[in-house]
Design a protein around this motif. Sequence first.
Motif, PDB file in Angstrom:
ATOM      1  N   MET A   1      12.339  -4.378  -7.454  1.00  0.00           N
ATOM      2  CA  MET A   1      11.088  -4.171  -8.178  1.00  0.00           C
ATOM      3  C   MET A   1      10.115  -5.304  -7.883  1.00  0.00           C
ATOM      4  O   MET A   1       8.940  -5.089  -7.636  1.00  0.00           O
ATOM      5  N   ALA A   2      10.583  -6.479  -7.943  1.00  0.00           N
ATOM      6  CA  ALA A   2       9.762  -7.639  -7.664  1.00  0.00           C
ATOM      7  C   ALA A   2       9.292  -7.618  -6.215  1.00  0.00           C
ATOM      8  O   ALA A   2       8.139  -7.976  -5.897  1.00  0.00           O
ATOM      9  N   ALA A   3      10.170  -7.198  -5.290  1.00  0.00           N
ATOM     10  CA  ALA A   3       9.786  -7.146  -3.877  1.00  0.00           C
ATOM     11  C   ALA A   3       8.684  -6.134  -3.649  1.00  0.00           C
ATOM     12  O   ALA A   3       7.750  -6.337  -2.864  1.00  0.00           O
ATOM     13  N   ALA A   4       8.750  -5.022  -4.368  1.00  0.00           N
ATOM     14  CA  ALA A   4       7.712  -3.996  -4.223  1.00  0.00           C
ATOM     15  C   ALA A   4       6.381  -4.506  -4.738  1.00  0.00           C
ATOM     16  O   ALA A   4       5.315  -4.245  -4.163  1.00  0.00           O
ATOM     17  N   THR A   5       6.403  -5.273  -5.819  1.00  0.00           N
ATOM     18  CA  THR A   5       5.163  -5.819  -6.385  1.00  0.00           C
ATOM     19  C   THR A   5       4.525  -6.819  -5.422  1.00  0.00           C
ATOM     20  O   THR A   5       3.302  -6.823  -5.199  1.00  0.00           O
ATOM     21  N   ALA A   7       4.897  -6.905  -2.229  1.00  0.00           N
ATOM     22  CA  ALA A   7       4.397  -6.168  -1.076  1.00  0.00           C
ATOM     23  C   ALA A   7       3.063  -5.523  -1.382  1.00  0.00           C
ATOM     24  O   ALA A   7       2.139  -5.491  -0.563  1.00  0.00           O
ATOM     25  N   SER A   8       2.938  -4.998  -2.615  1.00  0.00           N
ATOM     26  CA  SER A   8       1.673  -4.354  -3.002  1.00  0.00           C
ATOM     27  C   SER A   8       0.537  -5.378  -3.046  1.00  0.00           C
ATOM     28  O   SER A   8      -0.583  -5.131  -2.573  1.00  0.00           O
ATOM     29  N   ILE A   9       0.879  -6.549  -3.592  1.00  0.00           N
ATOM     30  CA  ILE A   9      -0.156  -7.588  -3.658  1.00  0.00           C
ATOM     31  C   ILE A   9      -0.565  -8.039  -2.265  1.00  0.00           C
ATOM     32  O   ILE A   9      -1.755  -8.228  -1.966  1.00  0.00           O
ATOM     33  N   ALA A  10       0.385  -8.185  -1.382  1.00  0.00           N
ATOM     34  CA  ALA A  10       0.083  -8.592  -0.008  1.00  0.00           C
ATOM     35  C   ALA A  10      -0.745  -7.543   0.705  1.00  0.00           C
ATOM     36  O   ALA A  10      -1.684  -7.854   1.469  1.00  0.00           O
ATOM     37  N   PHE A  11      -0.415  -6.289   0.430  1.00  0.00           N
ATOM     38  CA  PHE A  11      -1.181  -5.204   1.052  1.00  0.00           C
ATOM     39  C   PHE A  11      -2.629  -5.222   0.570  1.00  0.00           C
ATOM     40  O   PHE A  11      -3.575  -5.025   1.344  1.00  0.00           O
ATOM     41  N   LEU A  12      -2.827  -5.432  -0.739  1.00  0.00           N
ATOM     42  CA  LEU A  12      -4.174  -5.487  -1.285  1.00  0.00           C
ATOM     43  C   LEU A  12      -4.968  -6.655  -0.695  1.00  0.00           C
ATOM     44  O   LEU A  12      -6.163  -6.530  -0.369  1.00  0.00           O
ATOM     45  N   ILE A  13      -4.301  -7.781  -0.576  1.00  0.00           N
ATOM     46  CA  ILE A  13      -5.000  -8.942   0.005  1.00  0.00           C
ATOM     47  C   ILE A  13      -5.380  -8.675   1.446  1.00  0.00           C
ATOM     48  O   ILE A  13      -6.486  -8.996   1.895  1.00  0.00           O
ATOM     49  N   LEU A  14      -4.477  -8.065   2.226  1.00  0.00           N
ATOM     50  CA  LEU A  14      -4.760  -7.749   3.619  1.00  0.00           C
ATOM     51  C   LEU A  14      -5.914  -6.756   3.734  1.00  0.00           C
ATOM     52  O   LEU A  14      -6.804  -6.888   4.578  1.00  0.00           O
ATOM     53  N   ALA A  15      -5.900  -5.757   2.834  1.00  0.00           N
ATOM     54  CA  ALA A  15      -6.969  -4.762   2.850  1.00  0.00           C
ATOM     55  C   ALA A  15      -8.314  -5.410   2.509  1.00  0.00           C
ATOM     56  O   ALA A  15      -9.350  -5.099   3.111  1.00  0.00           O
ATOM     57  N   LEU A  16      -8.270  -6.351   1.526  1.00  0.00           N
ATOM     58  CA  LEU A  16      -9.501  -7.032   1.160  1.00  0.00           C
ATOM     59  C   LEU A  16     -10.037  -7.879   2.316  1.00  0.00           C
ATOM     60  O   LEU A  16     -11.243  -7.904   2.578  1.00  0.00           O
ATOM     61  N   VAL A  17      -9.155  -8.553   3.022  1.00  0.00           N
ATOM     62  CA  VAL A  17      -9.590  -9.364   4.167  1.00  0.00           C
ATOM     63  C   VAL A  17     -10.170  -8.483   5.267  1.00  0.00           C
ATOM     64  O   VAL A  17     -11.185  -8.810   5.899  1.00  0.00           O
TER      65      VAL A  17
END
Length: 336
Positions: A1-5, A7-17
């Motif tokens: 669960m923590a790993a999925a969270t 990953a989601s945060i990293a994906f959002l940051i990458l998308a924002l960049v």
Amino acid sequence: MAAATIASIAFLILALVIVLGAIKIVPQGREYTVERFGRYTRTLKPGISFLTPFIEGVGRRINMMEQVLDVPRQDVITKDNVSVQVDAIVFIQVMDAAAAAYRVTNLDYAITQLTMTNLRTVVGNMELDEVLSQRDQINTRLLDVIDQATSPWGVKVARIEIKDLQPPPDITNAMARQMKAERERRAVITEADGEKQAAITVAEGAKQAAILQAEGRREAAFRDAEARERAARAEAEATKLVSDAIASGDVNAINYFVALKYVEAFAKLAESPQQKTVIVPADMGSLVGSIAGIGELVKSIQSDSPPPRPPRPPQPPQQPRPPQAPRATAVPRAGG
């Protein structure tokens, strides 16, 4: 669960960049070049633009506003072998961002060096006096040459101005002495011209005065002649009247002439400065009789003029007493 969270945060940051990298906002007065895999594709105008992430990127940021370049001071030898220190300023504006970005490595340095080179060429073909007095011509010639040279770079040279021209100190001193001598010469010439104009004015005044005096004398002579002519006419008219009276047998006319000549001769005698004595008639009766005769003559002339008066009763003729020579006594003059 923590790993999925995570990953989601990293994906959002990458998308924002990625989104922030794809959106480009160009400020007013600037233009950006866009490169795709290192190759120029287009130019971004002021405003918001979108780029393809990981494929397109901003190449050069070009200032499209008018810029001022300072040309360093340099020694230039004129045509008459005089060393002059010259500096200038150049006003440029980029018209084509892609040409300015990719056709020259350092645009400002290239324009500065080009200006310095052509400045030496233009000033070297002129003498010192021309360099000091014809700055506008130097600016025009430099502008034509540099504008043509920078046209392939997408740059428009608006104007070029020479800031300062400094000859050597000895030349400056010589120029100062020359200017002083020239001003003194002009002062002397101006003073001489003033004296010349003053002399001309005085001469013109004397000429006009002489002309006016001559005209006055001529007018006076004309009027004197006219007066003498009128007096002569009056005398002739009087003589004619007296002659007519004598011809008609009027003795009073003879008495008039005798009395007139008598009075004139007596006046001249009294006015003579050489006489010590004055002859005064002792018997004034003859003079009175002559004057009476003149009165009778006037009355007879008036009786002949119109309108006619009623006839008077006949009177016995009066025999006038002929004029007698007056007796005179000698009277000493005052101061004689």
